[in-house]
Design a protein around this motif. Structure first.
Motif, PDB file in Angstrom:
ATOM      1  N   ASP A  87       5.141  54.490  31.237  1.00 46.46           N
ATOM      2  CA  ASP A  87       6.123  53.460  31.584  1.00 46.46           C
ATOM      3  C   ASP A  87       5.597  52.083  31.173  1.00 46.46           C
ATOM      4  O   ASP A  87       4.683  51.540  31.794  1.00 46.46           O
ATOM      5  CB  ASP A  87       6.394  53.498  33.093  1.00 46.46           C
ATOM      6  CG  ASP A  87       7.550  52.587  33.505  1.00 46.46           C
ATOM      7  OD1 ASP A  87       7.884  51.648  32.748  1.00 46.46           O
ATOM      8  OD2 ASP A  87       8.103  52.792  34.608  1.00 46.46           O
ATOM      9  N   ALA A  88       6.183  51.517  30.138  1.00 54.06           N
ATOM     10  CA  ALA A  88       5.698  50.233  29.590  1.00 54.06           C
ATOM     11  C   ALA A  88       5.845  49.085  30.581  1.00 54.06           C
ATOM     12  O   ALA A  88       5.136  48.077  30.473  1.00 54.06           O
ATOM     13  CB  ALA A  88       6.444  49.917  28.299  1.00 54.06           C
ATOM     14  N   ASP A  89       6.749  49.212  31.544  1.00 53.15           N
ATOM     15  CA  ASP A  89       6.962  48.115  32.499  1.00 53.15           C
ATOM     16  C   ASP A  89       5.879  48.075  33.583  1.00 53.15           C
ATOM     17  O   ASP A  89       5.657  47.046  34.199  1.00 53.15           O
ATOM     18  CB  ASP A  89       8.344  48.244  33.157  1.00 53.15           C
ATOM     19  CG  ASP A  89       8.685  47.010  33.988  1.00 53.15           C
ATOM     20  OD1 ASP A  89       8.687  45.902  33.415  1.00 53.15           O
ATOM     21  OD2 ASP A  89       8.886  47.153  35.210  1.00 53.15           O
ATOM     22  N   VAL A  90       5.213  49.203  33.822  1.00 55.57           N
ATOM     23  CA  VAL A  90       4.173  49.273  34.856  1.00 55.57           C
ATOM     24  C   VAL A  90       2.836  48.861  34.244  1.00 55.57           C
ATOM     25  O   VAL A  90       2.336  49.499  33.322  1.00 55.57           O
ATOM     26  CB  VAL A  90       4.076  50.700  35.448  1.00 55.57           C
ATOM     27  CG1 VAL A  90       2.894  50.811  36.406  1.00 55.57           C
ATOM     28  CG2 VAL A  90       5.365  51.060  36.181  1.00 55.57           C
ATOM     29  N   ASP A  91       2.259  47.778  34.763  1.00 52.56           N
ATOM     30  CA  ASP A  91       0.975  47.289  34.236  1.00 52.56           C
ATOM     31  C   ASP A  91      -0.197  48.053  34.827  1.00 52.56           C
ATOM     32  O   ASP A  91      -1.190  48.313  34.143  1.00 52.56           O
ATOM     33  CB  ASP A  91       0.827  45.788  34.545  1.00 52.56           C
ATOM     34  CG  ASP A  91       1.895  44.977  33.849  1.00 52.56           C
ATOM     35  OD1 ASP A  91       1.900  44.953  32.613  1.00 52.56           O
ATOM     36  OD2 ASP A  91       2.744  44.386  34.550  1.00 52.56           O
ATOM     37  N   GLY A  92      -0.104  48.365  36.119  1.00 55.15           N
ATOM     38  CA  GLY A  92      -1.172  49.101  36.779  1.00 55.15           C
ATOM     39  C   GLY A  92      -0.606  49.909  37.919  1.00 55.15           C
ATOM     40  O   GLY A  92       0.446  49.561  38.470  1.00 55.15           O
ATOM     41  N   PHE A  93      -1.297  51.004  38.271  1.00 57.78           N
ATOM     42  CA  PHE A  93      -0.831  51.784  39.422  1.00 57.78           C
ATOM     43  C   PHE A  93      -2.004  52.460  40.111  1.00 57.78           C
ATOM     44  O   PHE A  93      -3.091  52.597  39.542  1.00 57.78           O
ATOM     45  CB  PHE A  93       0.236  52.808  39.022  1.00 57.78           C
ATOM     46  CG  PHE A  93      -0.222  53.944  38.161  1.00 57.78           C
ATOM     47  CD1 PHE A  93      -0.590  55.163  38.715  1.00 57.78           C
ATOM     48  CD2 PHE A  93      -0.261  53.820  36.779  1.00 57.78           C
ATOM     49  CE1 PHE A  93      -1.002  56.224  37.924  1.00 57.78           C
ATOM     50  CE2 PHE A  93      -0.660  54.872  35.976  1.00 57.78           C
ATOM     51  CZ  PHE A  93      -1.037  56.079  36.546  1.00 57.78           C
ATOM     52  N   ILE A  94      -1.768  52.835  41.352  1.00 61.11           N
ATOM     53  CA  ILE A  94      -2.778  53.535  42.143  1.00 61.11           C
ATOM     54  C   ILE A  94      -2.167  54.809  42.717  1.00 61.11           C
ATOM     55  O   ILE A  94      -0.963  54.878  42.969  1.00 61.11           O
ATOM     56  CB  ILE A  94      -3.300  52.657  43.303  1.00 61.11           C
ATOM     57  CG1 ILE A  94      -2.160  52.315  44.284  1.00 61.11           C
ATOM     58  CG2 ILE A  94      -3.937  51.386  42.790  1.00 61.11           C
ATOM     59  CD1 ILE A  94      -2.628  52.046  45.684  1.00 61.11           C
ATOM     60  N   VAL A  95      -2.997  55.812  42.888  1.00 62.91           N
ATOM     61  CA  VAL A  95      -2.625  56.991  43.662  1.00 62.91           C
ATOM     62  C   VAL A  95      -3.445  56.893  44.935  1.00 62.91           C
ATOM     63  O   VAL A  95      -4.678  56.975  44.905  1.00 62.91           O
ATOM     64  CB  VAL A  95      -2.923  58.295  42.906  1.00 62.91           C
ATOM     65  CG1 VAL A  95      -2.576  59.497  43.786  1.00 62.91           C
ATOM     66  CG2 VAL A  95      -2.151  58.345  41.593  1.00 62.91           C
ATOM     67  N   GLN A  96      -2.774  56.642  46.054  1.00 65.67           N
ATOM     68  CA  GLN A  96      -3.476  56.394  47.315  1.00 65.67           C
ATOM     69  C   GLN A  96      -4.230  57.640  47.777  1.00 65.67           C
ATOM     70  O   GLN A  96      -3.654  58.728  47.866  1.00 65.67           O
ATOM     71  CB  GLN A  96      -2.468  55.945  48.385  1.00 65.67           C
ATOM     72  CG  GLN A  96      -3.082  55.567  49.718  1.00 65.67           C
ATOM     73  CD  GLN A  96      -3.979  54.334  49.630  1.00 65.67           C
ATOM     74  OE1 GLN A  96      -3.670  53.376  48.940  1.00 65.67           O
ATOM     75  NE2 GLN A  96      -5.091  54.364  50.331  1.00 65.67           N
TER      76      GLN A  96
END
Length: 290
Positions: A87-96
């Motif tokens: 997803d180009a719109d998501v800069d960073g993400f976490i899996v809690q």
């Protein structure tokens, strides 16, 4: 004794981030976007993710939350990670974390694109951090380093003792403090549950980082006069003094240790608020790199 106020410092950092986001948007760049994946309904994880989303709003980030039940399969979770990677719109993400026992945390962590791994848990980011290369540093150690820097606490040539060897706090903390730079250039000893003569080693420390998850483990007779004490512990203990019926306790016996310290972090209000801010700083960095 001076209190290291993580709450106040985190607010200052948030204002700086918010200002940069305004400038990015006015320059025609896209709004930074942090996503979080939450599995199940663990109380601590729910609270933590909610705080992250609120912080995103405060600094002008877009945020999204992807929720799964405890019965989600490993394949479904890995598929969600793949979508976020693409997803180009998501800069960073976490899996809690933690994840249910039937899912491999290692497999999920390694599936995250290192360029979007704003938690700093991917082996590639850990490896780059060890060599002193540019990397996403895990949030709690990065938050502690930011506090040391902003309070002008001298680390060069100092003896730092880390109690705890986790891959999330203890190990990265030991590397960061030993790297060249400021904060850094410290001589570091890592202690753990098998360490002999722990008290004697702690008494040699100019800087003590307690990160083992045992409430009030670090006692006054383990701390030398003038030491800097960083308390990473956040354990819920029963309390009759609060509406919730519990309160947070750190790994440090604050009441008795604090009079001996030059600087000390409280719990709550010390390292905790800086952990979330570090996640925001990593997301901003990921957005900049695009």
């Amino acid at each position: 004794m001076q209190l290291i106020d993580g709450k106040k410092t985190s607010q200052a950092v948030k204002l700086e981030i918010a200002e940069e986001v305004k400038q990015m948007i006015s320059a025609g760049m896209k709004q930074p976007h942090l996503a979080a994946v939450l599995v199940g309904n663990d109380g601590g994880s729910e609270t933590y993710v909610a705080a992250k989303i609120k912080s995103c709003e405060e600094v002008g980030f877009a945020s999204s939350l992807i929720r799964f039940g405890n019965d989600v399969t490993e394949e479904e979770l890995l598929s969600a990670v793949k979508k976020l990677n693409e997803d180009a719109d998501v800069d960073g993400f976490i899996v809690q974390l933690p994840l249910p026992k039937h899912i491999s945390e290692e497999k999920v962590t390694e599936a995250i694109d290192p360029k979007k791994d704003v938690d700093g848990f991917h082996p590639q980011n850990l490896g780059r951090m060890i060599t002193g290369a540019d990397a996403f540093v895990s949030a709690t150690p990065q938050g502690i380093m930011e506090l040391l820097k902003r309070y002008n606490i001298e680390t060069k040539g100092k003896h730092a003792v880390i109690i705890g060897r986790s891959n999330i706090v203890g190990r990265p903390m030991s590397i960061l403090l030993s790297l060249k730079g400021h904060p850094g250039d410290a001589t570091v000893t890592v202690c753990h549950s098998r360490t002999a003569n722990l008290k004697e080693i702690c008494l040699q420390a100019d800087i003590l980082v307690a990160a083992l998850g045992i409430p009030e483990f670090l006692k006054a007779d383990m701390v030398k006069e003038g030491a800097v004490v960083i308390d990473v512990g956040t354990t819920r203990v029963p309390s009759t003094e609060t509406k919730s019926g519990w309160r947070l306790k750190g790994d440090v016996d604050f009441l008795n240790v604090s009079p001996k310290c030059s600087f000390i972090t409280p719990v709550p209000g010390g390292v905790g608020p800086m952990t979330i801010v570090s996640l925001l700083l990593n997301t901003l960095k990921a957005a900049r790199q695009k």
